[in-house]
Design a protein around this motif. Sequence first.
Motif, PDB file in Angstrom:
ATOM      1  N   GLU A 143       4.709  10.104  -7.496  1.00 17.68           N
ATOM      2  CA  GLU A 143       5.334  10.561  -8.355  1.00 17.68           C
ATOM      3  C   GLU A 143       4.607  10.650  -9.824  1.00 17.68           C
ATOM      4  OE1 GLU A 143       8.800   7.956  -8.570  1.00 17.68           O
ATOM      5  OE2 GLU A 143       9.191   8.165 -10.859  1.00 17.68           O
ATOM      6  N   LEU A 163       9.563  14.986   0.301  1.00 13.07           N
ATOM      7  CA  LEU A 163      10.094  14.905   1.678  1.00 13.07           C
ATOM      8  C   LEU A 163      11.310  15.711   1.818  1.00 13.07           C
ATOM      9  CD1 LEU A 163       9.894  10.955   1.825  1.00 13.07           C
ATOM     10  CD2 LEU A 163       8.867  12.488   3.442  1.00 13.07           C
ATOM     11  N   ASP A 164      12.281  15.681   0.848  1.00 15.13           N
ATOM     12  CA  ASP A 164      13.537  16.225   0.902  1.00 15.13           C
ATOM     13  C   ASP A 164      13.813  17.617   0.407  1.00 15.13           C
ATOM     14  OD1 ASP A 164      14.483  13.765   1.847  1.00 15.13           O
ATOM     15  OD2 ASP A 164      15.551  13.334   0.143  1.00 15.13           O
ATOM     16  N   TYR A 208       7.951  11.194  -4.427  1.00 16.82           N
ATOM     17  CA  TYR A 208       7.976  11.232  -2.883  1.00 16.82           C
ATOM     18  C   TYR A 208       9.211  11.809  -2.285  1.00 16.82           C
ATOM     19  CZ  TYR A 208       5.805  10.787   1.822  1.00 16.82           C
ATOM     20  OH  TYR A 208       5.348  10.797   3.162  1.00 16.82           O
ATOM     21  N   PRO A 209      10.315  11.224  -2.603  1.00 18.95           N
ATOM     22  CA  PRO A 209      11.675  11.679  -2.250  1.00 18.95           C
ATOM     23  C   PRO A 209      11.742  13.120  -2.349  1.00 18.95           C
ATOM     24  CG  PRO A 209      12.118   9.946  -3.797  1.00 18.95           C
ATOM     25  CD  PRO A 209      10.581  10.326  -3.798  1.00 18.95           C
ATOM     26  N   GLU A 242       3.775   5.941  -2.633  1.00 22.66           N
ATOM     27  CA  GLU A 242       4.945   6.675  -3.371  1.00 22.66           C
ATOM     28  C   GLU A 242       4.460   7.081  -4.851  1.00 22.66           C
ATOM     29  OE1 GLU A 242       8.535   4.749  -1.990  1.00 22.66           O
ATOM     30  OE2 GLU A 242       7.476   3.679  -0.470  1.00 22.66           O
ATOM     31  N   GLU A 243       3.925   5.839  -5.556  1.00 19.77           N
ATOM     32  CA  GLU A 243       3.580   6.074  -6.875  1.00 19.77           C
ATOM     33  C   GLU A 243       2.696   7.117  -7.150  1.00 19.77           C
ATOM     34  OE1 GLU A 243       5.345   4.398  -9.540  1.00 19.77           O
ATOM     35  OE2 GLU A 243       6.705   4.102  -7.713  1.00 19.77           O
ATOM     36  N   LEU A 301       0.935  -1.096  -0.105  1.00 21.92           N
ATOM     37  CA  LEU A 301      -0.057   0.004   0.165  1.00 21.92           C
ATOM     38  C   LEU A 301       0.807   1.365  -0.094  1.00 21.92           C
ATOM     39  CD1 LEU A 301      -2.618  -1.087   2.661  1.00 21.92           C
ATOM     40  CD2 LEU A 301      -2.548  -1.511   0.072  1.00 21.92           C
ATOM     41  N   HIS A 302       2.124   1.194   0.797  1.00 24.57           N
ATOM     42  CA  HIS A 302       2.918   2.308   0.829  1.00 24.57           C
ATOM     43  C   HIS A 302       3.293   2.628  -0.682  1.00 24.57           C
ATOM     44  CE1 HIS A 302       5.868   5.321   2.032  1.00 24.57           C
ATOM     45  NE2 HIS A 302       5.184   5.410   3.166  1.00 24.57           N
ATOM     46  N   ILE A 303       3.676   1.374  -1.239  1.00 27.88           N
ATOM     47  CA  ILE A 303       4.387   1.756  -2.632  1.00 27.88           C
ATOM     48  C   ILE A 303       3.192   2.361  -3.370  1.00 27.88           C
ATOM     49  CG2 ILE A 303       4.824   0.272  -4.794  1.00 27.88           C
ATOM     50  CD1 ILE A 303       6.221  -1.749  -3.148  1.00 27.88           C
TER      51      ILE A 303
END
Lengths: 139, 139, 139, 139
Positions: B38, B49-50, B45-46, B34-35, B29-31
């Motif tokens: 994107e 966050l960053d 998602y990186p 993340e998708e 579910l977390h994948i």
Amino acid sequence: MSYTTIVKVRFGDIDHAGIAYYPNLYHYLHIAFEEFFEEFAGTPYPEVLDKEKVGFPTVKVETQFLKPIRYGDTLAVTLTVPRVGRSSVEILFTAVRRSDGACCIESRQTVVAVDMTSFLPIPIPSRFRDLFSRCTSPA
Amino acid sequence: MSYTTIVKVRFGDIDHAGIAYYPNLYHYLHIAFEEFFEEFAGTPYPEVLDKEKVGFPTVKVETQFLKPIRYGDTLAVTLTVPRVGRSSVEILFTAVRRSDGACCIESRQTVVAVDMTSFLPIPIPSRFRDLFSRCTSPA
Amino acid sequence: MSYTTIVKVRFGDIDHAGIAYYPNLYHYLHIAFEEFFEEFAGTPYPEVLDKEKVGFPTVKVETQFLKPIRYGDTLAVTLTVPRVGRSSVEILFTAVRRSDGACCIESRQTVVAVDMTSFLPIPIPSRFRDLFSRCTSPA
Amino acid sequence: MSYTTIVKVRFGDIDHAGIAYYPNLYHYLHIAFEEFFEEFAGTPYPEVLDKEKVGFPTVKVETQFLKPIRYGDTLAVTLTVPRVGRSSVEILFTAVRRSDGACCIESRQTVVAVDMTSFLPIPIPSRFRDLFSRCTSPA
């Protein structure tokens, strides 16, 4: 001298072939590495990383998986240190199944001391050098 | 509207009972989450966050695991957004097995927007609010 | 009465946000479930599955993640049993951080007794029914 | 000839040092191994295991982790086959980061064909022998 800790195979560590998924076996070895810092060195690895700003990423691995490991197995993971270099340390992990004494994993790894801010190699801080040197077994 | 991505069950995701270990199902579910960033939001998602310093940790989960999931299964994980609050978002994940169309997982989760520096809740940035709002399905 | 076991957060359990990845938190709860069988019931879960041919897959989960959990944290995971049905058992897990006593996770789960050969629900064997019933806390 | 598949680093694959936890990197290599069967061999690995009753557990690993891998990285994992023995196959995995072409992982592994019922080594079935032989790169 060496350091040994006990790791239990978990229900979720098994793969579709009914044995412990080999990436999870590396997790077991890392648990032993973490416990080494906490129990043997007296400084939990979180503090090594966050307060002393030193990390030890793995750069080289040579492993023999000698026996399949199954749910219900408990492993004695032993860590010895064949060689301490300037920035790098060679660590030998062995995992012995407690029920029958079978050696299931032998893994020789090289870790490198890095500054956690720059992630660049540094000379191994003397305190850790001494600690690793105390685990240099004759084997 | 909704967002759907495909996730394959992996050899190592299976447990000793021969089905996908349920913590790994949450990884699936977390994948999808993340998708969603994107592919649907256009910002991986990186980077959220960053660079944007916003994170969305999960604080509440209500799940029904309706069918056991096995190695060889491929899941279509769909994400809809029943509710967008000030700092929190309710996300509904469903995972449908592609071979037979069976709904295997329904999971309603609450995530909270946090500032990644302080880890304190913040109002959902308007760009993300708009994105989530576009996935508010009638269901 | 209840059953409590200790689980340590591991280096690899952390996610890119610097906290324990929530699917790994479910792994911790499952470790407590496994230990419950071994320590409290006196039958390791591998034997329950392989010899008694009974499994307890999770079918429903309701969780509150109350605090972020970090590397260095150690959790006391407590298992109580609010309800024992014919085939299903409701289990309440709480995870309390040992350093400050903060309750970090509350998870109410329903597991169903299944025959490990057919994977079909069965009445909970009386021995396990008694065991679960002994963990029915007043809370 | 060789086989290449793409693997994305996931949010939960990161460790407390902010890089991909090395046991998870082995999971990526195994994903490539699974995809090799499905895409290159035309038989998904679940079928190889469950219908053809052949498995390929890993017995030996030699790895260089050449660069830290981070969240946001996508890897092209390439599989070649330096040597096909009677029961064993040597597989060389390389993982190249797509953003900058850096080779991050080189891992030489030996897998052994086993009968999934007895878990004993068997001669590699000729169909798989041919498949592996088609990936014998000159490198």
